[in-house]
Scaffold this active site. Structure first.
Site, short mmCIF file in Angstrom:
data_model
loop_
_atom_site.label_atom_id
_atom_site.label_comp_id
_atom_site.label_asym_id
_atom_site.label_seq_id
_atom_site.Cartn_x
_atom_site.Cartn_y
_atom_site.Cartn_z
N ARG A 114 -7.90 -7.97 9.02
CA ARG A 114 -9.21 -8.38 8.51
C ARG A 114 -9.09 -9.77 7.90
O ARG A 114 -7.99 -10.23 7.61
CB ARG A 114 -9.75 -7.38 7.47
CG ARG A 114 -8.93 -7.31 6.20
CD ARG A 114 -9.59 -6.39 5.16
NE ARG A 114 -8.71 -6.21 4.02
CZ ARG A 114 -8.99 -5.41 2.99
NH1 ARG A 114 -10.11 -4.73 2.96
NH2 ARG A 114 -8.15 -5.30 1.98
N ASN A 152 -16.21 -10.32 0.82
CA ASN A 152 -15.40 -9.37 0.06
C ASN A 152 -14.09 -10.05 -0.32
O ASN A 152 -13.37 -10.55 0.55
CB ASN A 152 -15.07 -8.14 0.91
CG ASN A 152 -14.43 -7.04 0.08
OD1 ASN A 152 -15.10 -6.44 -0.77
ND2 ASN A 152 -13.16 -6.79 0.29
N GLU A 153 -13.82 -10.08 -1.59
CA GLU A 153 -12.55 -10.63 -2.08
C GLU A 153 -12.14 -11.89 -1.33
O GLU A 153 -11.12 -11.91 -0.60
CB GLU A 153 -11.45 -9.56 -2.01
CG GLU A 153 -11.68 -8.42 -2.97
CD GLU A 153 -10.49 -7.46 -3.06
OE1 GLU A 153 -9.64 -7.47 -2.16
OE2 GLU A 153 -10.42 -6.71 -4.05
N GLU A 311 -14.77 -2.56 -7.89
CA GLU A 311 -13.82 -1.65 -7.23
C GLU A 311 -12.71 -1.28 -8.19
O GLU A 311 -12.19 -2.16 -8.89
CB GLU A 311 -13.12 -2.32 -6.04
CG GLU A 311 -13.92 -2.55 -4.80
CD GLU A 311 -13.06 -3.18 -3.71
OE1 GLU A 311 -11.83 -2.98 -3.71
OE2 GLU A 311 -13.63 -3.89 -2.87
N TRP A 319 -1.01 0.48 -1.08
CA TRP A 319 -0.34 -0.80 -0.78
C TRP A 319 0.76 -1.15 -1.77
O TRP A 319 1.28 -2.26 -1.73
CB TRP A 319 -1.38 -1.92 -0.71
CG TRP A 319 -2.40 -1.90 -1.80
CD1 TRP A 319 -3.66 -1.36 -1.72
CD2 TRP A 319 -2.27 -2.42 -3.13
NE1 TRP A 319 -4.32 -1.50 -2.91
CE2 TRP A 319 -3.49 -2.15 -3.80
CE3 TRP A 319 -1.26 -3.07 -3.83
CZ2 TRP A 319 -3.71 -2.51 -5.13
CZ3 TRP A 319 -1.49 -3.43 -5.15
CH2 TRP A 319 -2.70 -3.15 -5.78
N GLU A 359 -6.16 2.21 5.61
CA GLU A 359 -6.37 2.69 4.24
C GLU A 359 -6.61 4.19 4.18
O GLU A 359 -7.22 4.70 3.24
CB GLU A 359 -7.51 1.89 3.61
CG GLU A 359 -7.12 0.43 3.51
CD GLU A 359 -8.10 -0.45 2.75
OE1 GLU A 359 -9.31 -0.36 3.03
OE2 GLU A 359 -7.65 -1.23 1.90
N LYS A 360 -6.11 4.92 5.20
CA LYS A 360 -6.39 6.36 5.22
C LYS A 360 -5.69 7.10 4.09
O LYS A 360 -6.10 8.17 3.69
CB LYS A 360 -6.08 6.98 6.57
CG LYS A 360 -4.68 6.79 7.09
CD LYS A 360 -4.58 7.39 8.49
CE LYS A 360 -3.22 7.15 9.12
NZ LYS A 360 -2.95 5.72 9.39
C1 GLA Z 1 -9.43 -4.40 -2.02
C2 GLA Z 1 -10.49 -4.46 -0.95
C3 GLA Z 1 -10.88 -3.11 -0.43
C4 GLA Z 1 -9.68 -2.22 -0.26
C5 GLA Z 1 -8.95 -2.14 -1.58
C6 GLA Z 1 -7.76 -1.20 -1.52
O1 GLA Z 1 -9.94 -4.31 -3.28
O2 GLA Z 1 -11.64 -5.13 -1.36
O3 GLA Z 1 -11.55 -3.31 0.81
O4 GLA Z 1 -8.85 -2.77 0.70
O5 GLA Z 1 -8.49 -3.41 -1.92
O6 GLA Z 1 -7.13 -1.09 -2.77
#
Ligand code: GLA
Length: 659
Positions: A114, A152-153, A311, A319, A359-360
């Site tokens: 991604r 996102n981030e 989040e 991770w 991320e499962k």
């Molecule tokens: C980040 C991302 C999410 C996800 C989380 C997992 O915060 O924004 O999409 O990948 O990490 O901890």
């Protein structure tokens, strides 16, 4: 009553990333029913849904999103709608191979994960803005729409790109900063090692070379890279502002874990500040202190005002080397730890655990185990708790201590060839914050040029690079009588990372009444003892006092007998890196700041207050057994009115509307 952060959300924000594109439509109704059961008020919808919304170039398919927006709205769940631009689809990357990021070694990184795009790619920007425009036009009046969630981030995976497009953009950025090559050569100090540039075409990003790159080139490239991402954010934001001017807009930052973007600059451009935070399960700093730092840093970005935890995780992430599950009660304490420090809710990654993909094994609000699980029970309980805390919205945390954080300074210090690899600016900021946290003293993270006048004490744990504005601001604060505590290796460099003229520390020697003659970093693992009983490691220096008083000297080490801690009026200097408990003792005494509330060691106390109105004392018990706190008021979570000391259950939380 202050303006609400997301007026269309019913109460505090509670929910998570919702990725329904990973599920058949038959699951959606169940999702909404369970969201209601859990008290979810808002979800972040479609963050990685670009390929689902635009399966081929220019072919937009919004009918499924239409249905979702309607279903969520009829279930009473508001939507923080993503612009979905965080992960370009495969068709885009194949059509625009020049948009793929290139690392410093010249390796092109491909798609299939991604965020695989170059932040300076014009094709990416164009296609992203097309999608944003379409989404904004289609949903701007939808009653479920509560907020826009841009991207996102930013920079999570593609912080710096070294491709040709980036090189051109970097040159443009440098032209705007320096105008001419002479100024660039002077700023970068290119007379050193025959690096002088005679043509703009020679200037490039700091790509892999045989030994250390020019440090100012490295620093400017980090500044440029932050700006490149920021330009993508403001471009999306501006489309949204034009099409739907009244809808709040955010993008989720990573204030405690990402040091790739200058978030002070970002914060100025962001209508709503939101943050993601994941505790490091095996870190020496306890999870609650990590949470406190993340929250205080985010509140700093919000200028002390409202912000949103966008989040965190209900339990394990996927991770870290070992992804430790959260103990019972940790979810509530962690969520309310953020709320206590100003978050207007608690959101998660993600609503429903993914069956497939990377991320499962990341926890979710609705875990693989389903509703017969500790996680689900705690999620439902948290929804109830947040519902009962609605009245805290808009109240603020008041801190008397400021901790200075500067991204350029940290970046300059991260360049190679420092006196020691063991002194890390961003880590030191966190360590000083943790020392205050243990002492029960509330602190704000602030920019060195921010208004400091309301603080009793200002701490500069690590400010290697201090530009002229920062120096003037800090000096002015000190001259007005504020307490200033400066850590080692500070005040040495100017904005171009050139060492300031003697005496050292150039920016602060007058202010601190000291002179640094030479740095004596310590060997790995070595420590030194001070004659006031404290101990230190990593760093010592040959320090002499001009006007300051010596508070402590070294008993041993390379500069035995020389000053280690000094004080000149209200300006303190630490020429060494005190260990955690020595630092805590010094800061607790030197700041003169009040503790938030006297509590037993296992309890954390944080206060939010409505201006001219109610105050709320959050008591978070991190111990297993109950704790008694001398406080009075009504616990919003249980309705219990405590007239004598309040009891906080083991691993539990009490939120008192104070009497
Ligand atoms: C980040 C991302 C999410 C996800 C989380 C997992 O915060 O924004 O999409 O990948 O990490 O901890």
């Amino acid at each position: 009553m202050s303006k609400r952060l997301a007026p269309r959300v019913n109460g505090l924000s509670y929910g998570g990333d919702y990725n329904p594109e990973q599920w058949p439509e038959s699951v959606w109704a169940e999702d909404v029913a369970l969201m209601r059961e859990a008290g979810v008020t808002v979800v972040s919808l479609g963050i990685f849904a670009w390929a689902w919304l635009e399966p081929a170039d220019g072919r937009y398919e919004f009918d499924r999103l239409d249905r979702l927006m309607d279903i969520l709205h009829s279930g009473g769940v508001a939507v923080d709608l993503a612009t979905a631009t965080a992960s370009p689809p495969a068709w885009f990357s194949v059509a625009h191979p020049e948009s793929l990021p290139v690392d410093a070694d010249g390796r092109t990184l491909t798609y299939g994960s991604r965020q695989a795009f170059c932040p300076s790619s014009t094709a990416y920007r164009r296609k992203a803005l097309d999608l944003v425009e379409k989404l904004a036009e289609r949903y701007k009046d939808h009653p479920a729409l509560a907020m826009w969630h841009v991207h996102n981030e930013y920079a999570c995976h593609n912080a710096r790109c070294y491709c040709e497009t980036s090189a051109d953009a970097f040159r443009d950025w440098l032209r705007a900063r320096y105008t001419g090559l002479d100024a660039l050569n002077a700023a970068w100090g290119t007379a050193f090692w025959s690096q002088t540039y005679t043509d703009w075409a020679q200037v490039q990003p700091p790509r892999a070379t045989v030994t250390s790159s020019n440090p100012t080139q490295l620093l400017d490239f980090r500044r440029f890279s932050s700006d490149a991402h920021l330009a993508n954010f403001t471009a999306e934001r501006d489309v949204l502002l034009r099409v739907s001017p009244d809808v709040p807009i955010t993008t989720n930052l990573m204030a405690a874990s990402c040091y790739e973007l200058d978030y002070w600059q970002w914060a100025r451009e962001m209508p709503v500040i939101s943050n993601d935070h994941y505790v490091l399960a095996e870190h020496p700093t306890p999870p609650a202190a990590q949470t406190a730092y993340a929250a205080d840093a985010t509140r700093g970005l919000a200028g002390g005002g409202s912000w949103l935890l966008m989040e965190h995780s209900t339990s394990a992430v996927n991770w870290q080397p070992r992804n430790l599950a959260k103990a019972p009660g940790a979810l509530l304490r962690e969520s309310l730890g953020h709320v206590a420090r100003g978050s207007e809710g608690a959101m998660f990654f993600q609503w429903r655990a993914s069956r497939a993909g990377s991320e499962k094994w990341h926890s979710a609000m609705l875990p693989h185990a389903g509703t017969a699980s500790k996680i689900w029970r705690e999620v439902v309980a948290l929804g109830g708790a947040l519902g009962r805390l609605a009245e805290v919205e808009g109240s603020r945390v008041v801190a008397h201590v400021a901790i200075l954080l500067d991204y350029s300074s940290g970046w300059a210090q991260e360049a190679p060839n420092q006196p020691s690899t063991d002194l890390h600016a961003f880590d030191e900021v966190k360590r000083w914050h943790a020392a205050l946290w243990r002492a029960g003293i509330a602190a704000d993270l602030v920019h060195p040029a921010a208004d400091l006048s309301r603080y009793t004490a200002v701490l500069a744990p690590s400010l290697y690079l201090a530009d002229d504005d920062a120096i003037a601001n800090i000096t002015g604060y000190s001259a007005a009588g504020g307490t200033l505590i400066v850590g080692p290796y500070s005040g040495l460099a100017d904005r171009n990372d050139h060492i300031r003229p003697a005496p050292l520390p150039g920016a602060f020697h007058n202010l601190l009444g000291v002179r640094v003659e030479e740095h004596f970093p310590l060997p790995a693992g070595a420590s030194v003892a001070l004659d006031d009983g404290s101990s230190a490691a990593v760093w010592t220096e040959q320090l002499s006092v001009t006007e300051a008083t010596v508070l402590a000297s070294y008993l041993d080490g390379p500069v035995a007998g020389e000053p280690a801690i000094t004080r000149f009026g209200e300006a303190w200097y630490l020429g060494t890196r005190l260990d955690d408990s020595s630092l805590q003792a010094l800061l607790a005494a030197a700041t003169g700041a009040p503790v938030t509330h006297h509590v037993p060691a296992q309890v954390e106390a944080v206060r939010r207050r409505h201006e001219g109105g109610n105050a709320y004392l959050f008591l978070l018990n991190h111990g297993d057994g109950p704790a008694v706190v001398d406080a009075r008021g009504t616990d919003l979570l249980t309705g219990t009115a405590w007239t004598g000391p309040a009891e906080v259950p083991g691993r539990g939380v009490v939120v008192l509307r104070e009497a």
